[in-house]
Design a protein around this motif. Structure first.
Motif, short mmCIF file in Angstrom:
data_model
loop_
_atom_site.label_atom_id
_atom_site.label_comp_id
_atom_site.label_asym_id
_atom_site.label_seq_id
_atom_site.Cartn_x
_atom_site.Cartn_y
_atom_site.Cartn_z
N SER A 134 0.83 -1.21 0.00
CA SER A 134 0.00 0.00 0.00
C SER A 134 0.87 1.26 0.00
CB SER A 134 -0.95 -0.01 1.20
OG SER A 134 -0.24 -0.09 2.42
N LYS A 135 1.95 1.23 0.79
CA LYS A 135 2.89 2.38 0.79
C LYS A 135 3.62 2.45 -0.54
CE LYS A 135 5.20 5.75 2.84
NZ LYS A 135 5.92 6.28 1.69
N LEU A 136 4.03 1.29 -1.06
CA LEU A 136 4.71 1.26 -2.35
C LEU A 136 3.81 1.78 -3.45
CD1 LEU A 136 7.15 0.37 -4.07
CD2 LEU A 136 6.11 -1.91 -4.21
N ILE A 141 2.38 5.69 -7.51
CA ILE A 141 1.34 6.47 -8.19
C ILE A 141 1.82 7.90 -8.42
CG2 ILE A 141 -0.94 7.53 -7.82
CD1 ILE A 141 -1.78 4.85 -6.50
N VAL A 142 2.52 8.44 -7.43
CA VAL A 142 3.05 9.81 -7.57
C VAL A 142 4.11 9.86 -8.68
CG1 VAL A 142 4.38 11.63 -6.41
CG2 VAL A 142 2.57 10.39 -5.17
N LYS A 143 4.91 8.81 -8.79
CA LYS A 143 6.04 8.83 -9.73
C LYS A 143 5.65 8.41 -11.15
CE LYS A 143 9.48 7.94 -6.13
NZ LYS A 143 10.49 6.99 -5.59
N ARG A 147 -2.09 4.10 -13.43
CA ARG A 147 -2.30 3.05 -14.43
C ARG A 147 -1.10 2.08 -14.49
NH1 ARG A 147 -6.78 4.26 -17.53
NH2 ARG A 147 -7.47 6.43 -17.43
N LEU A 148 0.10 2.64 -14.63
CA LEU A 148 1.29 1.78 -14.67
C LEU A 148 1.47 1.03 -13.35
CD1 LEU A 148 3.95 3.93 -16.58
CD2 LEU A 148 2.80 1.84 -17.37
#
Length: 397
Positions: A134-136, A141-143, A147-148
């Motif tokens: 979940s942290k990963l 998502i920010v980076k 979608r990816l």
């Protein structure tokens, strides 16, 4: 396998906010797709018992887990609600067969003693994977975007399934050996691994099974908040960006720690004391979420609230094995799984609707407190009946 379940279900809530922002949707609109997932799961869960009896459990879990991964990953390609719903149906078909019934089915087959410990260890891997992933997921998502990140998680889930493919062999009956906790001496003395509930009428077993069905609903409504809405809760509460990205990890930390404690504790100090204590911790966590003003105490409350996930996963298998075994056990577990999956879909949508209507999670928290009280009343009632059954059996002997 439990690691896969943790990735595909417990990490879903991290994606809600990014998807809604990207699509310009409300949370309740996005969660229409989870309703379709729930419908597919409920329909398929009605066939779970027959499928387990007809096919090898290993083949069923592998096929259904791949289907869950496909549905999870396909959402990443979605640009319309229709695509999201289609992907959710694929996911729901797999989840309906394996997500809430496969592990109890396997553990009940292999362990006749220390079932609490075995269930706790099996499910703690789900919690640990959820805490890490979940942290990963929030960071990725920010980076690289949501979608990816979903594609990567779907592929990772399939890779993590490989150890199960090669290491899991069969159920005890398939290889003609006894489950853990049954010695040769026990068998010579007439030990019957399918004796649970034999002195009860079918009507009484069914009555307790219906209580467990209702319990599955109340527990899942509580868990839906802890699993899917904590990130949005942090955003709605105006918490810092660091807390928003970390709060699901706090929830999953509570999930992991509680599974490592609750399961073994049921074997050591008893099911009733353990589940009452765990429920008290959940209540303390909810009160902290309501009244805490510092992010540190909100984090502590989130960890405590994560104990609700362990109760949801462990309570019904622990209760059902006190009054049912064999086909009856599989049937009641399957029924409880149906209730859980139904509530997962519609309950999640209901919570989203409450939030969209009030603009706050305060009503949801009060509802969750009430559900926790109702759940513990049902748990204590079933376990009190089990204690009476045991005393009657001892007097008869």
């Amino acid at each position: 396998f439990a690691v896969d379940v943790g990735i595909f279900t417990n990490c879903e809530g991290v994606f809600y906010q990014p998807i809604c922002e990207d699509m310009g949707w409300k949370l309740s609109f996005l969660n229409i797709s989870t309703v379709f997932s729930g419908i597919a799961s409920v329909v398929m869960s009605r066939f779970a018992r027959k499928i387990y009896k007809k096919y090898k459990i290993k083949d069923v879990i592998v096929c259904m887990s791949i289907l869950m991964a496909a549905g999870f990953g396909l959402k990443a390609a979605g640009h319309t609600l229709f695509t999201m719903c289609f992907a959710s149906v694929l996911f729901g078909i797999g989840a309906g067969i394996v997500s809430y019934s496969a592990v109890p089915f396997i553990i009940n087959g292999w362990f006749k003693k220390r079932q609490g410990f075995a269930l706790g260890i099996a499910y703690v891997s789900s919690g640990i994977s959820s805490m890490i992933c979940s942290k990963l997921a929030a960071d990725l998502i920010v980076k690289i975007g949501w979608r990816l990140t979903r594609f990567a998680f779907a592929a990772g889930g399939i890779i993590l399934l490989l150890p199960f493919v090669f290491l899991f062999l069969a159920m005890p009956d398939d290889v003609q050996i006894s489950a853990y906790g049954i010695s040769e001496e026990d068998l010579k003395n007439g030990y019957d691994p399918h004796a649970a509930g034999r002195n009860l009428t079918q009507r009484e077993r069914d009555r307790r099974g219906r209580i467990c069905f209702v319990l599955a609903i109340t527990l899942m409504l509580t868990t839906a908040f802890a699993t899917f809405h904590m990130t949005n809760f942090a955003v709605a509460g105006g918490l810092s960006a660091a807390m928003v990205s970390s709060i699901m990890s706090y929830s999953m930390l509570g999930n992991s720690v509680s599974k490592a404690i609750v399961g073994p504790s049921m074997d050591v100090i008893g099911k009733k004391k353990t589940l009452i204590a765990a429920s008290a911790i959940v209540m303390a966590g909810l009160l902290l979420l309501l009244y805490a003003r510092s992010e540190m105490w909100i984090g502590v409350g989130t960890v405590f609230f994560g104990f609700s996930i362990a109760i949801n996963m462990l309570a019904n298998p622990a209760l059902i094995e006190t009054f049912a075994s064999g086909d009856d056990y599989t049937r009641y577990i399957s029924n409880a799984s149906t209730a859980t999956l139904f509530t997962l879909a519609f309950g999640n949508f209901f919570i989203s609707l409450i939030y969209d209507s009030f603009g706050s999670y305060t009503p949801v928290i009060w509802m969750t407190i009430a559900l926790t009280v109702i759940s513990i009343v049902m748990i204590v009632y079933i376990l009190n009946l089990a204690e009476k059954d045991k005393k009657i059996t001892q007097k008869t002997c």
